[in-house]
Scaffold this motif. Structure first.
Motif, PDB file in Angstrom:
ATOM      1  N   ALA A  21       0.833  -1.211   0.000  1.00 43.62           N
ATOM      2  CA  ALA A  21       0.000   0.000   0.000  1.00 43.62           C
ATOM      3  C   ALA A  21       0.863   1.255   0.000  1.00 43.62           C
ATOM      4  N   ARG A  22       1.932   1.247   0.797  1.00 44.38           N
ATOM      5  CA  ARG A  22       2.803   2.423   0.873  1.00 44.38           C
ATOM      6  C   ARG A  22       3.514   2.684  -0.452  1.00 44.38           C
ATOM      7  N   GLY A  26       2.852   6.019  -2.891  1.00 45.80           N
ATOM      8  CA  GLY A  26       3.934   6.936  -3.231  1.00 45.80           C
ATOM      9  C   GLY A  26       4.247   7.004  -4.713  1.00 45.80           C
ATOM     10  N   ASP A  27       3.467   6.291  -5.541  1.00 44.57           N
ATOM     11  CA  ASP A  27       3.756   6.243  -6.980  1.00 44.57           C
ATOM     12  C   ASP A  27       2.706   7.041  -7.748  1.00 44.57           C
ATOM     13  N   ALA A  28       3.154   8.044  -8.462  1.00 45.66           N
ATOM     14  CA  ALA A  28       2.229   8.952  -9.155  1.00 45.66           C
ATOM     15  C   ALA A  28       1.419   8.260 -10.246  1.00 45.66           C
ATOM     16  N   ASP A 283      13.936  -2.380   3.079  1.00 45.55           N
ATOM     17  CA  ASP A 283      12.811  -1.449   3.160  1.00 45.55           C
ATOM     18  C   ASP A 283      13.345  -0.145   3.723  1.00 45.55           C
ATOM     19  N   ILE A 284      13.780   0.749   2.857  1.00 46.48           N
ATOM     20  CA  ILE A 284      14.407   1.982   3.302  1.00 46.48           C
ATOM     21  C   ILE A 284      13.782   3.169   2.585  1.00 46.48           C
ATOM     22  N   ARG A 289      11.010   8.767  -0.280  1.00 47.26           N
ATOM     23  CA  ARG A 289      10.788   7.744  -1.312  1.00 47.26           C
ATOM     24  C   ARG A 289      11.278   6.391  -0.846  1.00 47.26           C
ATOM     25  N   ARG A 290      10.468   5.357  -1.097  1.00 46.09           N
ATOM     26  CA  ARG A 290      10.878   3.997  -0.739  1.00 46.09           C
ATOM     27  C   ARG A 290      11.785   3.474  -1.827  1.00 46.09           C
ATOM     28  N   ILE A 291      13.054   3.222  -1.479  1.00 48.59           N
ATOM     29  CA  ILE A 291      13.994   2.794  -2.523  1.00 48.59           C
ATOM     30  C   ILE A 291      14.623   1.436  -2.247  1.00 48.59           C
TER      31      ILE A 291
END
Length: 346
Positions: A21-22, A26-28, A283-284, A289-291
């Protein structure tokens, strides 16, 4: 003109569903529409955190009412098949948490449903996006390490995972939870399939706590092209360990070797109430932004939908991992080495 966003839902609002979900939030390119979980409060909490409009207790209601085009299935591993088939039949693209299903036959049913409906199906084996493993894959593919000969792979968790983190551990095993990752990683690295397995398991610690699952499995995998891997998956490491998981890997090839220690390599260490090694790979979040590589596989699913590509991890990959796990379970029960020939697909 602004691109039409893909309408996505998530079924299962535990730790992993929340990560899906996160990433979507966070993705346009994505509109996260709905979350479903048997625990409505949990579904609502994730929906609120991730700005999804709707929360459901029933996956059927989510499929019928939300108008989604794509779906992450992050329910417990024994609860994937029925949802995946229904979603495929509704024309919804699927990202299914590993393992795809617990029998080769159920995997085949999901694959066939997706094929018939013409939807994309990806299994979330995220190690293919892990930087150290990806570097190894490149070294293998260029021939730099020669022929892969002998591999060792330890992927273990502390006892916190089966006793406190997973309420359904007794309906699964460390083999499904961690071993499925190992199998996909090895098949991908070696570009090969398992031909024979020999496995043993140990029991007693978890059953002594009323959780009906093995403490650990150790198994040897022989691959068709000759590589041999020795694997350990253990669910009873002490909670005092610096990390909830422990990963050690080695590969010896005819021209070189490669070692991975991604759990406690000491890249980052933190000491407060006790020692810990902060995760700098999986998971950072950096500047919002989750990268990490655990997010990268989910982002890849979105890439495939927006660019019309086939996922790098397919339903067939899910089926192959499940075939081997079923064989490992049987070998551990019977004490016999087994050929994969007897663990067909359907």
């Amino acid at each position: 003109t602004r691109m039409e966003r893909i309408r996505v839902g998530v079924i299962g609002a535990g730790t992993w569903g929340r990560l899906h979900a996160r990433v979507y939030a966070g993705d346009a390119r994505v509109e996260l529409v709905a979350i479903a979980d048997l625990d409505l409060a949990r579904a609502q909490a994730v929906a609120q955190e991730c700005n999804a409009d709707r929360a459901y207790t029933s996956w059927e209601a989510l499929l019928e009412q939300s108008g989604i085009e794509a779906l992450s299935i992050a329910t417990p591993d024994f609860a994937h098949t029925e949802i995946a088939i229904a979603a495929a039949e509704a024309g919804v693209n699927l990202l299914v948490e590993k393992p795809l299903a617990l029998t080769p036959g159920d995997c085949a049913r999901v694959i066939e449903a997706a094929r018939r409906a013409g939807v994309r199906l990806m299994v979330d084996f995220h190690n293919r996006w892990s930087p150290p493993f990806y570097q190894l894959k490149q070294a293998l593919d260029t021939g730099e390490l020669g022929e892969p000969k002998s591999l060792d792979f330890r992927l273990n968790d502390t006892i916190y995972v089966p006793t406190k983190y997973l309420p359904w551990a007794g309906r699964s095993s460390v083999l499904w939870f961690l071993g499925s990752h190992v199998l996909d990683t090895l098949r991908w690295l070696l570009d090969d399939e398992v031909s024979h397995v020999y496995a043993v398991k140990g029991e007693g610690v978890l059953t002594g706590q009323g959780i009906t699952t093995a403490d650990f499995y150790k198994y040897i995998l022989r691959f068709h092209k000759g590589a041999v891997a020795s694997v350990e998956n253990n669910w009873i490491l002490p909670e005092a360990e610096r990390n909830i998981f422990n990963l050690k890997f080695s590969l010896i090839g005819s021209k070189g070797s490669y070692y991975i220690n991604s759990s406690d390599a000491g890249v980052a260490e933190k000491y407060t109430t006790g020692p810990s090694c902060p995760d700098v790979l999986g998971d950072i979040v950096i500047h919002g932004r989750r990268i990490g590589f655990m997010s990268a596989s989910i982002t890849h699913f979105i890439d495939c939908l927006t660019e019309g590509r086939e996922p790098l991890v397919t339903g067939q990959d899910g089926l192959e991992a499940t075939r081997v796990i079923v064989a490992i379970e049987e070998s551990a029960e019977t004490g016999m080495p087994l050929s994969l020939k007897d663990f067909g697909g359907v």
